[in-house]
Each structure stands twice: as C-alpha cells, then as structure tokens.
Design an enzyme around this catalytic site. Sequence first.
Site, mmCIF file in Angstrom:
data_model
loop_
_atom_site.group_PDB
_atom_site.id
_atom_site.type_symbol
_atom_site.label_atom_id
_atom_site.label_comp_id
_atom_site.label_asym_id
_atom_site.label_seq_id
_atom_site.Cartn_x
_atom_site.Cartn_y
_atom_site.Cartn_z
ATOM 1 N N SER A 1 -8.457 6.324 -2.690
ATOM 2 C CA SER A 1 -7.388 5.721 -3.473
ATOM 3 C C SER A 1 -7.775 5.895 -4.936
ATOM 4 O O SER A 1 -8.838 5.435 -5.354
ATOM 5 C CB SER A 1 -7.287 4.242 -3.111
ATOM 6 O OG SER A 1 -6.388 3.588 -3.976
ATOM 7 N N LYS B 1 -4.715 9.430 -2.182
ATOM 8 C CA LYS B 1 -3.653 8.444 -2.459
ATOM 9 C C LYS B 1 -3.719 8.125 -3.936
ATOM 10 O O LYS B 1 -4.800 7.871 -4.470
ATOM 11 C CB LYS B 1 -3.883 7.207 -1.594
ATOM 12 C CG LYS B 1 -3.354 5.889 -2.139
ATOM 13 C CD LYS B 1 -3.574 4.759 -1.124
ATOM 14 C CE LYS B 1 -3.782 3.418 -1.805
ATOM 15 N NZ LYS B 1 -4.100 2.342 -0.827
ATOM 16 N N LYS C 1 -2.015 5.775 -7.164
ATOM 17 C CA LYS C 1 -1.238 4.579 -7.480
ATOM 18 C C LYS C 1 -0.043 4.998 -8.328
ATOM 19 O O LYS C 1 -0.177 5.864 -9.206
ATOM 20 C CB LYS C 1 -2.106 3.585 -8.244
ATOM 21 C CG LYS C 1 -3.263 3.029 -7.422
ATOM 22 C CD LYS C 1 -2.772 2.056 -6.363
ATOM 23 C CE LYS C 1 -3.916 1.413 -5.615
ATOM 24 N NZ LYS C 1 -3.463 0.431 -4.627
ATOM 25 N N ASP D 1 0.876 4.680 -3.586
ATOM 26 C CA ASP D 1 0.879 3.229 -3.349
ATOM 27 C C ASP D 1 1.444 2.540 -4.587
ATOM 28 O O ASP D 1 0.913 2.690 -5.690
ATOM 29 C CB ASP D 1 -0.567 2.767 -3.091
ATOM 30 C CG ASP D 1 -0.666 1.289 -2.711
ATOM 31 O OD1 ASP D 1 0.379 0.600 -2.680
ATOM 32 O OD2 ASP D 1 -1.800 0.831 -2.452
ATOM 33 N N GLU E 1 3.363 3.677 0.077
ATOM 34 C CA GLU E 1 2.814 2.378 0.468
ATOM 35 C C GLU E 1 3.411 1.257 -0.378
ATOM 36 O O GLU E 1 3.443 1.353 -1.607
ATOM 37 C CB GLU E 1 1.292 2.445 0.301
ATOM 38 C CG GLU E 1 0.521 1.250 0.823
ATOM 39 C CD GLU E 1 -1.002 1.460 0.649
ATOM 40 O OE1 GLU E 1 -1.458 2.624 0.548
ATOM 41 O OE2 GLU E 1 -1.723 0.451 0.606
ATOM 42 N N ASP F 1 1.475 -2.679 3.291
ATOM 43 C CA ASP F 1 0.141 -3.239 3.035
ATOM 44 C C ASP F 1 0.330 -4.744 2.829
ATOM 45 O O ASP F 1 0.245 -5.528 3.786
ATOM 46 C CB ASP F 1 -0.459 -2.534 1.800
ATOM 47 C CG ASP F 1 -1.775 -3.111 1.310
ATOM 48 O OD1 ASP F 1 -2.191 -4.173 1.789
ATOM 49 O OD2 ASP F 1 -2.414 -2.514 0.395
ATOM 50 N N LYS G 1 -5.856 -4.411 6.600
ATOM 51 C CA LYS G 1 -7.015 -4.885 5.831
ATOM 52 C C LYS G 1 -7.463 -6.163 6.506
ATOM 53 O O LYS G 1 -6.680 -7.116 6.639
ATOM 54 C CB LYS G 1 -6.627 -5.188 4.382
ATOM 55 C CG LYS G 1 -6.382 -3.949 3.536
ATOM 56 C CD LYS G 1 -6.032 -4.304 2.109
ATOM 57 C CE LYS G 1 -5.736 -3.032 1.313
ATOM 58 N NZ LYS G 1 -5.079 -3.344 0.028
ATOM 59 N N GLY H 1 -8.639 -0.664 1.719
ATOM 60 C CA GLY H 1 -9.847 -1.124 1.027
ATOM 61 C C GLY H 1 -9.489 -2.086 -0.086
ATOM 62 O O GLY H 1 -8.345 -2.122 -0.549
HETATM 63 O O1 OSB Z 1 -3.283 -1.743 -2.522
HETATM 64 O O2 OSB Z 1 -4.711 -0.712 -1.360
HETATM 65 C C1 OSB Z 1 -4.448 -1.432 -2.314
HETATM 66 C C2 OSB Z 1 -7.623 -2.073 -4.358
HETATM 67 C C3 OSB Z 1 -7.448 -3.402 -4.680
HETATM 68 C C4 OSB Z 1 -6.313 -4.051 -4.287
HETATM 69 C C5 OSB Z 1 -5.333 -3.377 -3.554
HETATM 70 C C6 OSB Z 1 -5.503 -2.051 -3.196
HETATM 71 C C7 OSB Z 1 -6.654 -1.384 -3.640
HETATM 72 C C8 OSB Z 1 -6.908 0.027 -3.391
HETATM 73 C C9 OSB Z 1 -8.330 0.489 -3.450
HETATM 74 O O3 OSB Z 1 -6.034 0.854 -3.226
HETATM 75 C C10 OSB Z 1 -8.899 0.832 -2.134
HETATM 76 C C11 OSB Z 1 -10.379 1.018 -2.236
HETATM 77 O O4 OSB Z 1 -10.802 2.096 -2.637
HETATM 78 O O5 OSB Z 1 -11.137 0.067 -1.916
HETATM 79 MG MG MG Z 2 -2.104 -0.839 -0.970
#
Ligand code: OSB
Ligand code: MG
Length: 371
Positions: free
Chosen positions: A135, A161, A163, A188, A213, A238, A262, A290
């Site tokens: 991510s 992925k 953001k 995402d 996402e 999510d 998660k 994550g």
């Molecule tokens: O939306 O998946 C998410 C990190 C913090 C809060 C929300 C998200 C995320 C990530 C990072 O996308 C995932 C990671 O590398 O731990």
């Molecule tokens: Mg997410």
Amino acid sequence: MKVEAVTLREIQMPLVNFFETSFGRTYSRRIVLVTAHCEGVNGWGECVAGEDPFYSSEWIDSAWPTMTRYLAPAVLGREFDSAREWVGLCAKVRGHRMAKAGLENALWDAEAKQKRQPLWKLLGGSRHEIACGVSIGIQDSVEQLLDRIQTELAAGYRRIKVKVKPGWDLNVLEKIRSRWSDIVLSCDANSAYTLDEVEHLRKFDQFNLLMIEQPLWDDEIYYHARLQRELRTAICLDESIVHARSAAFAIESGACRIINIKVGRVGGFTEAKKIHDMCQSQKIPVWCGGMLESGIGRAHNIALSTLENFSLPGDVSASKRYWREDIIDPEVEVSSEGMIKIFDQPGVGYQVREDLIEKLTVKKETLRAPA
Ligand code: OSB
Ligand code: MG
C-alpha cells in the site's frame, strides 16, 4: 490456562517514510502492545488503533482506558481452554473492537505457545507461504509516487495499491497505467467520495483495477451497493466491515465483490475467521489489510493470511518498509517473488525483542488477578 496478569505498553516508533491517506499523514506510530501472562507463558498482541480517530472512531487514547477499566478485568484470574472464550467475556462492551482484538490476539498467542503449536495452525491455516502486495500512500508529487512503485515492483511485490482522494486520483492512475499497462493495480479511497460523484468514479473503470477500496462512507453499505451496480470495477470494503453481520449484509446487498479483513477492525481472530469462512462459502475472495503494524501485529496478520480463502495478495509487507529496526526477530522478510515464508515455531512464530520494546516504551501498566 489461567491469565495471571496483563501488561499494557505504549511504544513509539518513527516510520521510515511518512504514510499519507485521504484522512491525513502519519510520521510516527504510537502503538499499544498487550502481554497476557499465563502460567509461565507470555502471549503478545497489538492494538491497531491509530493516533487519531480518523480511520475509525477508535484511537489509541480510547483503547487504553477501555482495556484497563473493562477488558483486562474481564480476563484476569480466568481459566481458558481456548482464546475463543474471550468473545463471550467481552461481549458486554459495545464496539471498541481494536482494543478487544489486542487482548484476544495475545490470548491466541498464549494458547498456541501453551499447546506448542504455531498460531497459524491453531487458526486453521494451510498455506506455507503468503503473497504480498504493498500500500503506497499519497506522495508530494506523482514523480515520487512512480519512483516508489518502481522500487516496490523491483522488490517483487505482487500487487500495487495506491491511495486516492479527489484531486489525486484519475491523473495519478493515468500516469501509472501509461508506464505499467499490465501490473496488478488497485486503489484505496478511505471514504473520500460520495455517491453524488458516481460519474467521476465510473472513470476509474478505464484503468483495469483489481478493485477500488472503500470509496464511500464507512457506515454506508447500502450506498456502496448502489455504486457497485454502476461500476465495472470490483468494490472492496475495508472500514465498512466491522463484524460478520456487516460482511453478510454487504455480500447479500451486492455492496462489494471483495473483502479486506483486518483482525483489529473486526475485534479479533474469532470474528476474522468467521468472516473468512462466510466469504469462502459465498465465493467472495478476501485479503489481509494492514494498519502500519509493528512486527507483533504483522506476525498476527501473517498467521491469519494462511487461511485458504486469503486468495489475493495482502497489505502485509516487509518490516524494513516501515521500521529502521523491528521489535521481532527475525524481521519480516519478503522474497524476490513477493512471498513471506511461514515459520513453524509455537505461537506467532517470531521472537519478541523485549529489550528493544523496553527502550521504546513510554508508558506501562500491569494489571494482576485479585489474590
Ligand atoms: O485503509 O488500508 C488502509 C494504513 C492505516 C490505516 C488504514 C489503511 C492503511 C494502509 C496501510 O493502507 C497498510 C499497511 O501497509 O500496513
Ligand atoms: Mg483500506
């Protein structure tokens, strides 16, 4: 096993690179670690609540008192055959799932260690290695983002992925796709859009994304169902999936075709497994999300990802992407094929570096069972 004491610690760990989502930028993590002391065995858990109540209403400073006042007292002095029994004991507390998961996961680790089994086996996993994606947060420029993607592809990661948010979306995806037309790519939004923007969101279809996402509000499964009918791209939920009931509703209403699990967001391994099993029976693929975890939460995510229906690469990646030095030994490593090998040691499968944890600790409290 009897829970004789519970130790809570807050550790502070600066990230190697800042991480930015549609709700903000993080430079350093404040993490609550939970230790369940059970007759000579220590089980470790991590509470994944963030520094602010932005991803979810839960945050680190709500999790701590919830654990000390309500959750830890519910387990102290109790005999457990299985960590699953925890779910009934904490049911009276509404919500606070990340706090509950921190404790439940420590109990699972303790149970696995006591039974001399790897946690992944105790959970019912079957994979001996798991596939990893990354991510990548919002950067200061698109050029920087493209450089980051290049680095992660070269490292072997199997899914990228990125953001997105209004103003950092179509332009960015366009640049990525014109450089890499066939990589497995997803995005995402962390709830950055509204249903009014359906025409804009439809334009994401041209980029052949594996999924989009959480485009809409965290508490709106029905609107995601309306949006999914307008998109070719699969929606993955999510934030909206907080327990097995919300997963069932999302699937039944057609709000998503993929689910991100998660363990913290859904309140622990017992609920995560329930969602996994239900998705499997409904042919909905899942993957492990994550939360910028330390090695302890990361090791728990790895164990969960060995379940059969985790068929898409997760956001479970190498320790060194986040930390100069991780609190487990060995650190989580990803092969040049983008895979993590599963270890067979009892419990989470990694050694907890208590000496390093002690140095990173800024706050600590031990609660003991009444004599
Ligand atoms: O939306 O998946 C998410 C990190 C913090 C809060 C929300 C998200 C995320 C990530 C990072 O996308 C995932 C990671 O590398 O731990
Ligand atoms: Mg997410």
